[in-house]
Write an enzyme that holds these catalytic residues in place. Structure first.
Site, PDB file in Angstrom:
ATOM      1  N   GLU A 118       0.875  -1.165   0.000  1.00 42.24           N
ATOM      2  CA  GLU A 118       0.000   0.000   0.000  1.00 42.24           C
ATOM      3  C   GLU A 118       0.917   1.222   0.000  1.00 42.24           C
ATOM      4  O   GLU A 118       1.804   1.318   0.852  1.00 42.24           O
ATOM      5  CB  GLU A 118      -0.873  -0.011   1.253  1.00 42.24           C
ATOM      6  CG  GLU A 118      -1.841   1.136   1.250  1.00 42.24           C
ATOM      7  CD  GLU A 118      -2.754   1.172   2.466  1.00 42.24           C
ATOM      8  OE1 GLU A 118      -2.735   0.231   3.273  1.00 42.24           O
ATOM      9  OE2 GLU A 118      -3.473   2.181   2.587  1.00 42.24           O
ATOM     10  N   ARG A 125       4.806 -12.722   9.992  1.00 42.23           N
ATOM     11  CA  ARG A 125       5.518 -11.494   9.635  1.00 42.23           C
ATOM     12  C   ARG A 125       6.831 -11.412  10.410  1.00 42.23           C
ATOM     13  O   ARG A 125       7.014 -12.044  11.436  1.00 42.23           O
ATOM     14  CB  ARG A 125       4.655 -10.262   9.860  1.00 42.23           C
ATOM     15  CG  ARG A 125       4.211  -9.997  11.262  1.00 42.23           C
ATOM     16  CD  ARG A 125       3.564  -8.611  11.379  1.00 42.23           C
ATOM     17  NE  ARG A 125       2.581  -8.334  10.341  1.00 42.23           N
ATOM     18  CZ  ARG A 125       2.549  -7.187   9.629  1.00 42.23           C
ATOM     19  NH1 ARG A 125       3.415  -6.237   9.843  1.00 42.23           N
ATOM     20  NH2 ARG A 125       1.627  -6.987   8.727  1.00 42.23           N
ATOM     21  N   LYS A 165       3.977   0.811   9.547  1.00 44.05           N
ATOM     22  CA  LYS A 165       4.135   2.096   8.865  1.00 44.05           C
ATOM     23  C   LYS A 165       3.499   3.232   9.648  1.00 44.05           C
ATOM     24  O   LYS A 165       3.982   4.352   9.610  1.00 44.05           O
ATOM     25  CB  LYS A 165       3.536   2.006   7.457  1.00 44.05           C
ATOM     26  CG  LYS A 165       4.466   1.292   6.496  1.00 44.05           C
ATOM     27  CD  LYS A 165       3.909   1.269   5.096  1.00 44.05           C
ATOM     28  CE  LYS A 165       2.905   0.165   4.962  1.00 44.05           C
ATOM     29  NZ  LYS A 165       2.443  -0.039   3.588  1.00 44.05           N
TER      30      LYS A 165
END
Ligand code: ATP
Ligand code: MG
Length: 566
Positions: free
Chosen positions: A37, A263, A273
């Site tokens: 994204e 992850r 982020k």
């Protein structure tokens, strides 16, 4: 090359892909994608996903798409698109002509939504956000049907068309999938699939004021692109039934298989982020490429090589369970990479003046220095020697403890590639009592650093010639947080409260050997005894050099690994 077709790498995802090839599923083809994204810069966690997706594609003779998942115009920006592309290229991967944007599919996605409405599998819900939340129920209680759930197809179509036309305000209506409000999986309780957002989009401008939700757009974008294996992180495991439901209901030609992996989490680091943006916006760090951040651009600026990052991702491996990786493993990967390739240089970071009293004033000479003690092929260079030198402040003590073997009054030590010197006297600042100059004598017979009479010294120290050295600023970095899992405890302190106030130390009076004067941005050196350093790509200029310390020489990971071996 980052990944080769003959790789013997193996993990549960590669095994699945391998089995699918064997059974000729998807006609034996493999197509993956990396779907960032564009709402921030890429970080080392993304690197893991990039290495996995592009790596599998290369190994299995397939393809990997780069797809910008740009469905939230409020947070996204063209600057991020640019940085993401450049970071992936730098990491050593290439999407070739397979660059896509979810926004390219907005019209198709809209049509899919209309199809769902027509199949009575989606409806426009006019509950406000608070009511939607309340109607959703909890993990232990089922949800309640929305009063708008049974709207007729015609009404739904009419409202959806008018949502697109901009007739309503944000939050007034959403389009929801009609699944099951009592499902034990909260994601299946009539999730929103379209919402109104009156925001400018960096690619589609003001064309749209309704935007698809991730769960709706992601599976369909995968399907449109003919992805075979849609690899994502574990938090999407509970979304997989929805991923499959949408593709099944719409009866799409291509139904990719979603596979989840754990992850990457790194100790003493934040990776989301949202948190990185907060550090940038509150000026805790100097931009997304601050060398203390785990962003790809920050790590690159710090001196990490793309090879070391790829090796790290490989060492970490691919697993199904979340874990925390020790930051020391990352440091080990960069040392491992730089050790063999990086030329050695002499530099003094905290200078202390040495005067060699018996070296004639005005005289100078050039000494031969090895560029890499372990690799004769890297050759030698000349370094100037003269009467006035700098050594590291820490390498001298007037009144040393027992185990201090470096320079001290009356003691002889070796200057690397040069001579034995002996400390004769010191000069102190009258006010502070601090030693400001150390007077020594040298033994001309020890040129090159060995004594013909076999006399031994216990220390070898780095140095530079004062008159010849070039001045530089050197930035030393430490971990950005002083706790292992910043903000990781829900009841504990916020990550912003665990910031290490000493994560950056700027030394402005550093002296480097003269050959370093024209080093180009990003070039890397080992300063002997001090660590690996690179020329800062942003702030360094000829005549005003700035170096970053990539990593020190001490290797705690190697020690741990050796202990384990024993
Ligand atoms: P963040 O939590 O940093 O905001 P994200 O998942 O929202 O990450 P995306 O841009 O959506 O960021 O991520 C692109 C891809 O990278 C996704 O497939 C995501 O699963 C993967 N990814 C993100 N963070 C990690 C991580 N820490 N380890 C492995 N893969 C990750
Ligand atoms: Mg995401």
């Amino acid at each position: 090359m980052p990944s080769d077709e003959n790789s013997t790498r193996s993990d549960f995802i590669r095994n699945i892909v391998e089995d699918d090839i064997k059974t000729n599923k998807n006609n034996g083809l493999v197509s993956t994608r990396f779907p960032p994204e564009p709402n921030g810069y890429l970080h080392i966690g993304h690197a893991k996903s990039i290495c996995l997706n592009f790596g599998i594609a290369t190994e299995k003779k397939g393809t990997c798409n780069l797809r910008f998942d740009d469905t939230n115009p409020v947070k996204e920006d063209a600057e991020y698109v640019k940085s993401i592309k450049s970071d992936i290229k730098w990491l050593g991967f290439d999407w070739k002509d397979r660059l896509h944007y979810t926004s390219d599919y907005f019209e198709s996605l809209y049509n899919y939504a209309v199809e769902l409405i027509k199949k009575e599998k989606a409806y426009v819900c006019s509950l406000g956000p608070d009511d939607i939340r309340e109607y959703r129920g909890t993990l232990t209680e089922p949800g309640k049907d929305s009063p708008y759930r049974n709207r007729l197809v015609g009404e739904n179509l009419d409202l959806f068309v008018r949502m697109r036309a901009g007739e309503f305000e944000e939050g007034e209506h959403v389009l929801r999938a009609k699944i099951d409000m009592s499902s034990p999986n909260m994601n299946m309780r009539d999730p929103a699939i379209y919402r109104i957002r009156k925001a400018y989009h960096h690619k589609t401008g003001n064309d749209w004021c309704i935007y698809p939700m991730y769960d709706f757009s992601h599976c369909l974008s995968d399907s449109i692109e003919g992805i075979t294996h849609s690899i994502c992180t574990l938090e999407f495991e509970d979304h997989r039934p929805l991923y499959d439901w949408i593709l099944d209901e719409l009866n799409t030609k291509c139904h990719p298989r979603q596979i989840e992996f754990a992850r990457l989490n790194l100790s003493y680091t934040v990776m989301s982020k949202r948190k990185l943006l907060k550090l940038v916006e509150s000026n805790i760090v100097n931009g997304w490429d601050d060398p203390r951040l785990p962003t790809i651009s920050g790590m690159r600026r710090r001196g990490y090589t793309s090879g070391s990052i790829r090796n790290f991702c490989e060492r970490v491996g691919v697993a199904k369970r979340d874990s925390m990786v020790d930051l020391a493993l990352l440091e080990y990967s960069i040392r491992d990479d730089l050790n063999t390739s990086t030329p050695r240089r002499l530099s003094v970071l905290n200078p202390l003046k040495i005067i060699i009293d018996n070296y004639p004033e005005g005289q100078e000479e050039e000494l031969e220095a090895l560029n890499h003690p372990g690799d004769p092929e890297m050759g030698t260079r000349k370094i100037p020697f003269s009467r006035e030198l700098y050594i590291e402040k820490d390498d001298f003590m007037e009144d040393p403890p027992k185990k201090f073997f470096r320079l001290t009054p009356g003691r002889e030590v070796r200057l690397r590639f040069a001579y034995y010197i002996k400390c004769e006297s010191v000069i102190k600042d009258e006010k502070t009592g601090e030693v400001v100059e150390v007077h020594c004598t040298y033994d001309p017979e020890t040129k090159g650093g060995s004594s013909p009479d076999g006399r031994k010294v216990k220390a070898t120290m780095h140095w530079v010639s004062a008159a010849h050295s070039v001045k530089a600023e050197v930035r030393l970095y430490d971990r950005l947080f002083n706790v292992e899992n910043p903000g990781g405890d829900k009841n504990g302190p916020d990550f912003m409260e665990s910031i290490n106030p000493e994560s950056l130390k700027v030394l402005t009076d550093c002296h480097l050997e003269p050959g370093l004067a024209d080093s180009s941005p990003e070039s890397m050196y080992q300063f002997e005894r001090l660590g690996y350093f690179c020329v800062d790509s942003k702030d360094s200029m000829p005549g005003s050099l700035v170096f970053n310390r990539t990593v020190s020489l001490r290797d705690s990971w190697a020690k741990v690994a050796n202990k384990r071996k024993k």
